[in-house]
Every structure is written in structure tokens, then in C-alpha cells.
Design an enzyme around this catalytic site. Structure first.
Site, short mmCIF file in Angstrom:
data_model
loop_
_atom_site.label_atom_id
_atom_site.label_comp_id
_atom_site.label_asym_id
_atom_site.label_seq_id
_atom_site.Cartn_x
_atom_site.Cartn_y
_atom_site.Cartn_z
N ASP A 60 11.68 -82.23 61.19
CA ASP A 60 11.93 -82.32 59.75
C ASP A 60 11.00 -81.33 59.07
OD1 ASP A 60 12.06 -82.90 57.07
OD2 ASP A 60 11.92 -85.08 57.32
N ASN A 85 16.55 -70.39 57.73
CA ASN A 85 17.85 -70.69 57.13
C ASN A 85 17.94 -72.08 56.51
OD1 ASN A 85 21.00 -70.62 57.03
ND2 ASN A 85 20.50 -72.35 58.37
N TYR A 148 16.89 -75.93 43.04
CA TYR A 148 17.51 -75.06 44.05
C TYR A 148 17.48 -73.61 43.56
CZ TYR A 148 20.90 -73.13 47.33
OH TYR A 148 21.51 -72.37 48.29
N LYS A 152 15.37 -70.53 45.32
CA LYS A 152 16.02 -69.34 45.89
C LYS A 152 15.53 -68.06 45.19
CE LYS A 152 18.28 -71.43 49.10
NZ LYS A 152 18.06 -71.20 50.53
N1 LIG Z 1 26.91 -72.89 51.70
C1 LIG Z 1 26.66 -72.18 50.63
O1 LIG Z 1 27.49 -72.10 49.70
C2 LIG Z 1 25.37 -71.39 50.54
C3 LIG Z 1 25.30 -70.32 49.64
C4 LIG Z 1 24.13 -69.59 49.55
C5 LIG Z 1 23.05 -69.90 50.34
N2 LIG Z 1 23.13 -70.96 51.22
C6 LIG Z 1 21.97 -71.27 52.02
O2 LIG Z 1 22.30 -71.21 53.39
C7 LIG Z 1 21.38 -72.02 54.12
C8 LIG Z 1 22.17 -72.87 55.11
O3 LIG Z 1 22.96 -73.79 54.39
P1 LIG Z 1 24.46 -74.16 54.80
O4 LIG Z 1 25.34 -73.69 53.72
O5 LIG Z 1 24.72 -73.73 56.17
O6 LIG Z 1 24.39 -75.74 54.65
P2 LIG Z 1 24.48 -76.92 55.72
O7 LIG Z 1 25.72 -76.81 56.53
O8 LIG Z 1 24.27 -78.17 54.93
O9 LIG Z 1 23.23 -76.66 56.68
C9 LIG Z 1 21.91 -76.92 56.26
C10 LIG Z 1 21.01 -76.94 57.47
O10 LIG Z 1 19.65 -77.15 57.03
C11 LIG Z 1 19.10 -78.17 57.82
N3 LIG Z 1 18.08 -78.93 57.08
C12 LIG Z 1 18.18 -79.49 55.86
N4 LIG Z 1 17.07 -80.18 55.56
C13 LIG Z 1 16.24 -80.06 56.63
C14 LIG Z 1 14.95 -80.56 56.95
N5 LIG Z 1 14.28 -81.37 56.11
N6 LIG Z 1 14.39 -80.23 58.14
C15 LIG Z 1 15.07 -79.45 59.02
N7 LIG Z 1 16.29 -78.94 58.77
C16 LIG Z 1 16.87 -79.26 57.61
C17 LIG Z 1 20.27 -79.08 58.20
O11 LIG Z 1 19.99 -79.78 59.42
P3 LIG Z 1 19.68 -81.36 59.56
O12 LIG Z 1 20.38 -82.06 58.43
O13 LIG Z 1 20.23 -81.69 60.91
O14 LIG Z 1 18.20 -81.45 59.49
C18 LIG Z 1 21.36 -78.05 58.44
O15 LIG Z 1 21.29 -77.56 59.75
C19 LIG Z 1 20.60 -72.82 53.11
O16 LIG Z 1 19.33 -72.24 52.93
C20 LIG Z 1 21.42 -72.67 51.84
O17 LIG Z 1 20.63 -72.79 50.70
C21 LIG Z 1 24.27 -71.70 51.34
#
Ligand SMILES: NC(=O)c1ccc[n+]([C@@H]2O[C@H](COP(=O)([O-])OP(=O)(O)OC[C@H]3O[C@@H](n4cnc5c(N)ncnc54)[C@H](OP(=O)(O)O)[C@@H]3O)[C@@H](O)[C@H]2O)c1
Length: 261
Positions: A60, A85, A148, A152
């Protein structure tokens, strides 16, 4: 002489963009270490990856213990590529939301990134690289997501400064800025109330497209900030063309969850 493996560490690899990074990197011959809280998901991912030597760390990243686990790992393994990430958002009015919940966003999105970047760069050598996954929100603050957006913005500035600092060492730093991407992100942010299906399809990228663009930019090692997707790059003109005041007003409407989700 046998060549030692090129190892990448990817946080937040249990779903979405991080999982895709792990898959594409393994396809390219990297040995990957995947990190997240959901160990079952990581185990299932490892079973699908081509190549040998991949490993997982269940941690975590908002906890000191989780960070300690990673710091120990980074000090004992040679990591060539770190992908910070893991990240998330909470779509709740800031003033009504629990303070701890809001602060936890900073812990994962910023504090963990700074801690891991510091440890990684301390051991990095010429040719190594660091990718911090920021967002177009870094430059387009969305009033529905104050913490958020601020986290970012921090990541983009942090990455740009490190990009400059590390140039003389030959270590490449990228701030990756995707726009809306089809992942579990919206479901997590809304507590499962929406998965973003109502958003216009033209605005949504696949994880495959985002990671392909990121890895192409990693090969070129040129830009400090990499915005993925043509439409997202077009949206990046908004801060140049509009006053800050007007920008925030427009983004309040565009990013209103009641309207968009
Ligand atoms: N999707 C979008 O529209 C978007 C757009 C721009 C940027 N992003 C960025 O892309 C990155 C990845 O997000 P995603 O879109 O792929 O979302 P996602 O599918 O929800 O993945 C988020 C990941 O972060 C991990 N995570 C969250 N809290 C955590 C913690 N306390 N400790 C360890 N791991 C943690 C989750 O794993 P566990 O829950 O298993 O811990 C999961 O693997 C993020 O930084 C997000 O801000 C996303």
C-alpha cells in the site's frame, strides 16, 4: 558473458495503465516488478507475462510500511526503469469529504512518487529512465477534483524539473499526461457509481494506445512532458488561449460529474 536483465518497476500494475505497461514492457523483453495492493491481481498478471524473472510486491503506497518495502527492494535490486503509475481520485465535494480521504490522495499520488523517485535516481545510471504518470489535468485543473488536479500539477512540474536536472547524467525523466483512458479509474473515483460509459467515445483512449505512445516517447527520450492522444494535445491549447479565470469556469462545466457521468 551473459547480459544482466533490464528491469522495470511498475506501480499500480493490478489494473489499467500500469497493467498495460507491465504487459508491453514484458513483450519488449524487460523483466518487470509489479506493485499494487491487490496481490491476487498481480499474481494473475505475472502468470500471463512472457519471459522469466518477473516478480510482484504487494504494498500500500499510502503507508510508511508499503514505502519501506519498496525502498528496501530498490536498494537491493538494480532497476533501470521506474514507472510511478499508481494514482487515483475521489469525486466528492472537497469540503464535505473526510480530510483523511483527501490527504490519502496526496500520499499515493505525490508522497509515494517523490519517495520512489528519490531512491531510484540515487541508484540510476546513464541510460536509465523514470516515468511519472501525471494527466492532462496537470494543466487543465478540474474543480470537481481539487486534490487530484493539484496532485497531478505537482507531478508535471516535478517531472519537468527532474527532466532538466537529470539530463547531464543521461537519465531520462518523463511526465506522462494521458487524458480519459478506459480503466477502473472512474469507477474508483465515484465509489462504483459510474464507469464513465456515458463519456463521448472520441475522448476516451485505450490503455494500449496510451502505453504505446509512452513507450515510443521513451525510445526517443526527448520531451519532458508527453501528452497522449491527438484530442488531448488539442485540449492543451486551452491554457494558452484562455485566461485562467475562463479556463476554470469552462472546466467546471466540462468536468462536472453530474453532467458528464
Ligand atoms: N484513466 C484515466 O482516465 C487517467 C487519465 C489520466 C491519468 N491517469 C493516471 O493513470 C494512473 C493509472 O490509473 P488508471 O487509469 O490505470 O486507474 P486504475 O485502473 O484504477 O489503476 C490504478 C492503480 O493504482 C493502484 N493503487 C491505487 N492506490 C494504491 C495504493 N494505495 N497503493 C498501491 N497501489 C495503489 C491500483 O492498485 P490496487 O487497488 O490493487 O492497490 C491500480 O493498480 C493514475 O496515476 C491516474 O491518475 C488516469
Amino acid at each position: 558473458m551473459t547480459q544482466s536483465p533490464v528491469r522495470a518497476l511498475v506501480t499500480g500494475a493490478s489494473s489499467g495503465i500500469g497493467r498495460e505497461f507491465a504487459q508491453q514492457l514484458a513483450n519488449q523483453g524487460y523483466v518487470v516488478t509489479v506493485v499494487a495492493r491487490r496481490e491476487d491481481r498481480l499474481r494473475e498478471l505475472l502468470a500471463t507475462l512472457p519471459g522469466a524473472g518477473h516478480t510482484l510486491l504487494a504494498a500500500d503506497l499510502s503507508s510508511s510500511q508499503g514505502l519501506e518495502t519498496l525502498l528496501e527492494y530498490i536498494s537491493s535490486e538494480r532497476i533501470h526503469l521506474l514507472i510511478n503509475n499508481a494514482g487515483y481520485s475521489v469525486l466528492e465535494p472537497f469540503y464535505q469529504s473526510e480530510l483523511g480521504k483527501q490527504q490519502n490522495i496526496l500520499d499515493v499520488n505525490c508522497r509515494a512518487v517523490v519517495t520512489l523517485a528519490h531512491a531510484f535516481l540515487g541508484q540510476a545510471e546513464r541510460g536509465d529512465a523514470l516515468i511519472n504518470v501525471a494527466s492532462i489535468v496537470s494543466y487543465l485543473p478540474t474543480p470537481a477534483q481539487p486534490m487530484y488536479s493539484a496532485s497531478k500539477a505537482f507531478l508535471a512540474a516535478f517531472s519537468e524539473c527532474l527532466w532538466s536536472e537529470q539530463q547531464s547524467r543521461g537519465v531520462y525523466v518523463m511526465g506522462l499526461c494521458p487524458g480519459v483512458t478506459r480503466t477502473e479509474f472512474i469507477s474508483t473515483a465515484t465509489g462504483g457509481e459510474s464507469d464513465g460509459d456515458t463519456l463521448p467515445a472520441a475522448f476516451i483512449q485505450t490503455t494500449d494506445a496510451v502505453v504505446k505512445e509512452a513507450l515510443a516517447a521513451l525510445r526517443k527520450r526527448r520531451k519532458a512532458i508527453v501528452v497522449t492522444g491527438r484530442l488531448n494535445r488539442l485540449m492543451m491549447l486551452m491554457p494558452r488561449l484562455l485566461s485562467r479565470h475562463r479556463l476554470i469556469k469552462i472546466l467546471a462545466v466540462m468536468g462536472d460529474p453530474e453532467r458528464a457521468l
